[in-house]
Scaffold this motif. Structure first.
Motif, PDB file in Angstrom:
ATOM      1  N   UNK A  21      19.306  15.612   7.690  1.00 56.19           N
ATOM      2  CA  UNK A  21      19.710  14.274   7.278  1.00 56.19           C
ATOM      3  C   UNK A  21      20.530  13.589   8.367  1.00 56.19           C
ATOM      4  N   UNK A  22      21.299  14.358   9.115  1.00 58.05           N
ATOM      5  CA  UNK A  22      22.109  13.781  10.198  1.00 58.05           C
ATOM      6  C   UNK A  22      21.298  13.626  11.484  1.00 58.05           C
ATOM      7  N   UNK A  23      20.103  14.187  11.494  1.00 59.42           N
ATOM      8  CA  UNK A  23      19.280  14.138  12.699  1.00 59.42           C
ATOM      9  C   UNK A  23      19.668  15.162  13.732  1.00 59.42           C
ATOM     10  N   UNK A  24      20.413  16.162  13.341  1.00 56.82           N
ATOM     11  CA  UNK A  24      20.846  17.224  14.255  1.00 56.82           C
ATOM     12  C   UNK A  24      19.806  18.348  14.213  1.00 56.82           C
ATOM     13  N   UNK A  25      18.757  18.203  15.007  1.00 58.61           N
ATOM     14  CA  UNK A  25      17.646  19.152  14.953  1.00 58.61           C
ATOM     15  C   UNK A  25      18.042  20.537  15.469  1.00 58.61           C
ATOM     16  N   UNK A  26      18.965  20.579  16.429  1.00 67.84           N
ATOM     17  CA  UNK A  26      19.388  21.885  16.963  1.00 67.84           C
ATOM     18  C   UNK A  26      20.087  22.702  15.889  1.00 67.84           C
ATOM     19  N   UNK A  27      21.003  22.058  15.152  1.00 64.82           N
ATOM     20  CA  UNK A  27      21.692  22.774  14.083  1.00 64.82           C
ATOM     21  C   UNK A  27      20.729  23.129  12.956  1.00 64.82           C
ATOM     22  N   UNK A  28      19.772  22.229  12.671  1.00 64.79           N
ATOM     23  CA  UNK A  28      18.772  22.525  11.636  1.00 64.79           C
ATOM     24  C   UNK A  28      17.954  23.737  12.030  1.00 64.79           C
ATOM     25  N   UNK A  29      17.611  23.848  13.320  1.00 66.96           N
ATOM     26  CA  UNK A  29      16.830  24.994  13.779  1.00 66.96           C
ATOM     27  C   UNK A  29      17.636  26.281  13.628  1.00 66.96           C
ATOM     28  N   UNK A  30      18.909  26.221  13.936  1.00 69.81           N
ATOM     29  CA  UNK A  30      19.749  27.402  13.755  1.00 69.81           C
ATOM     30  C   UNK A  30      19.800  27.813  12.288  1.00 69.81           C
ATOM     31  N   UNK A  31      19.996  26.828  11.398  1.00 68.86           N
ATOM     32  CA  UNK A  31      20.088  27.130   9.966  1.00 68.86           C
ATOM     33  C   UNK A  31      18.778  27.698   9.441  1.00 68.86           C
TER      34      UNK A  31
END
Length: 438
Positions: A21-31
């Motif tokens: 939702x925040x557009x933080x794809x790097x953190x999304x990939x980690x999660x």
């Protein structure tokens, strides 16, 4: 062994969702990577991570993950779509075709998947199949309000969609040119010049410069012939045989109407109530409207049992120079308009053929209007009109009205042009059926 709790799984999923939702794809990939460690077959994680891997050019790892997702959820069309995309990137065109086709069998409306299937066919050199897939994708997307313009097309597929449209246009031109070419070779290009213009108009390569604004064919416009709602009787000398036999034809009609069984069918088939209301109006609403038919031919198919029932009428019809186009024409019938029924204004498909009515039973207060010109039927006297002009008919009496409907070639077409139109319309029908999705 540490078994992940539902709370831990839910926390990872929530973290991934919040990052997206925040557009933080790097953190999304980690999660999602953490989630996949906890749940190795989690579809959301597998698909997201496959997208990341594809973005980095690692199609092989993406395929491995998507295969895992597919084994866990074999009937998920989105996984098959993504798998096919990954296989395309890896150069596995056969595998991509198999995955995309399997996904489309589950969800035929996935127009982006169908677009990618077209790419696969094109790269394999399978031109006809590529045209079919591309056109199916475009039709499906546009039916959903997409791909109508740059604004309605996602940036990621915009160039692919433009390429598909150009490819389809070139493919259809190539296909239909090949249909006409034998006649060009035999009779010369000058004889087919108007047919070539007709095809260019159909393919939207040229505008249809109709000389009369009241005329608007729904399918195929043939240029260079006069535009007129009604045609002079002397253009159709063969109709004299119908008029001379009107008593015989009417006698067989009455036997049909008075028979114990009911061979009549609704002219419009079995559409929805909304569709009927858009085409028919009864004296007290659409529910009371009734337009029935007794077909001798419909869409070019002979109704043998009806012809046997009215042998003299069918014999007369079979001896006439009817329009004959495979799967399309002729169309001949008793048209039965019940009391109080109004056939609302509508238009026909092409000016290459005209419609003739032989009135058999005509009560008072019945009429036909074509292009704003009203004609009152006279029993036993044929009237021929171009139904690409807006036309309507009504029966405001308390009795049934019946006319025999016969189609005929526009007399301003040459014999060679008629042959070309027959071949072309049949080919267009074949092509359109081949692009219809399951």
């Amino acid at each position: 062994m540490n078994i992940p709790t539902e709370a831990t799984v839910a926390a990872c999923r929530a973290q991934a969702s919040a990052a997206l939702q925040r557009g933080d794809l790097a953190l999304a990939e980690q999660a999602f990577s953490r989630l996949l460690e906890l749940r190795p077959d989690d579809v959301d994680a597998l698909q997201f991570l496959a997208s990341c891997q594809l973005g980095r050019g690692d199609a092989i790892r993406a395929i491995e993950g998507l295969r895992t997702a597919q084994r866990a959820h074999p009937a998920d069309p989105s996984i098959l779509h993504q798998l096919g995309t990954a296989q395309m990137t890896a150069g596995d065109l056969r595998g991509a075709e198999e995955s995309l086709r399997e996904g489309l069998a589950l969800a035929p409306g996935m127009f982006v998947a169908r677009l990618r299937l077209g790419v696969v066919y094109e790269q394999q050199g399978r031109r006809r199949e590529a045209v079919t897939a591309y056109l199916g994708a475009i039709n499906d997307a546009q039916a959903q309000g997409r791909w109508l313009s740059d604004e309605t097309t996602a940036p990621g597929v915009r160039e692919a969609v433009k390429h598909a449209a150009q490819y389809v246009a070139a493919g259809r031109r190539e296909l239909f040119d090949a249909i006409i070419e034998p006649l060009r070779q035999r009779y010369g290009r000058r004889e087919l010049a108007r047919v070539d213009q007709c095809l260019a108009i159909y393919l939207h390569e040229k505008p249809a410069l109709l000389p009369d604004p009241r005329q608007r064919p729904l399918f195929l416009y043939f240029p260079g012939v006069p535009s007129q709602p009604f045609y002079p009787r002397e253009r159709f000398p063969e109709h004299a045989r119908l008029e001379a036999a009107v008593d015989v034809i009417r006698e067989e009609l009455r036997a049909v109407l008075s028979g114990a069984d009911d061979p009549l069918v609704p002219f419009l088939g079995a559409p929805s109530a909304e569709a009927i209301a858009a085409q028919l109006l009864g004296s007290t609403g659409a529910q009371e409207a009734s337009w029935d038919a007794f077909f001798f031919y419909r869409h070019g198919v002979r109704h043998d049992s009806n012809c046997e029932r009215c042998p003299r009428t069918s014999g007369l019809l079979d001896a006439m120079p009817l329009v004959r186009v495979r799967d399309h024409a002729p169309e001949t019938l008793y048209s039965i308009l019940r009391p109080g029924t109004h056939i609302l204004p509508h238009r026909g498909v092409t000016n290459t053929r005209l419609v003739t009515h032989l009135p058999l039973i005509v009560p008072t207060d019945c009429a036909l209007r074509v292009g704003g010109e009203t004609h009152v039927w006279e029993e036993g006297r044929c009237v021929t009109f171009d139904d690409t002009f807006e036309h309507e008919a009504w029966n405001r009496s308390g009795q049934t009205r019946v006319v025999l409907i016969v189609d005929s070639w526009n007399p301003d077409l040459s014999e060679v042009e008629r042959m070309a139109v027959s071949d072309l319309v049949a080919a267009i029908g074949d092509f359109n059926r081949s692009t219809a999705q399951p």
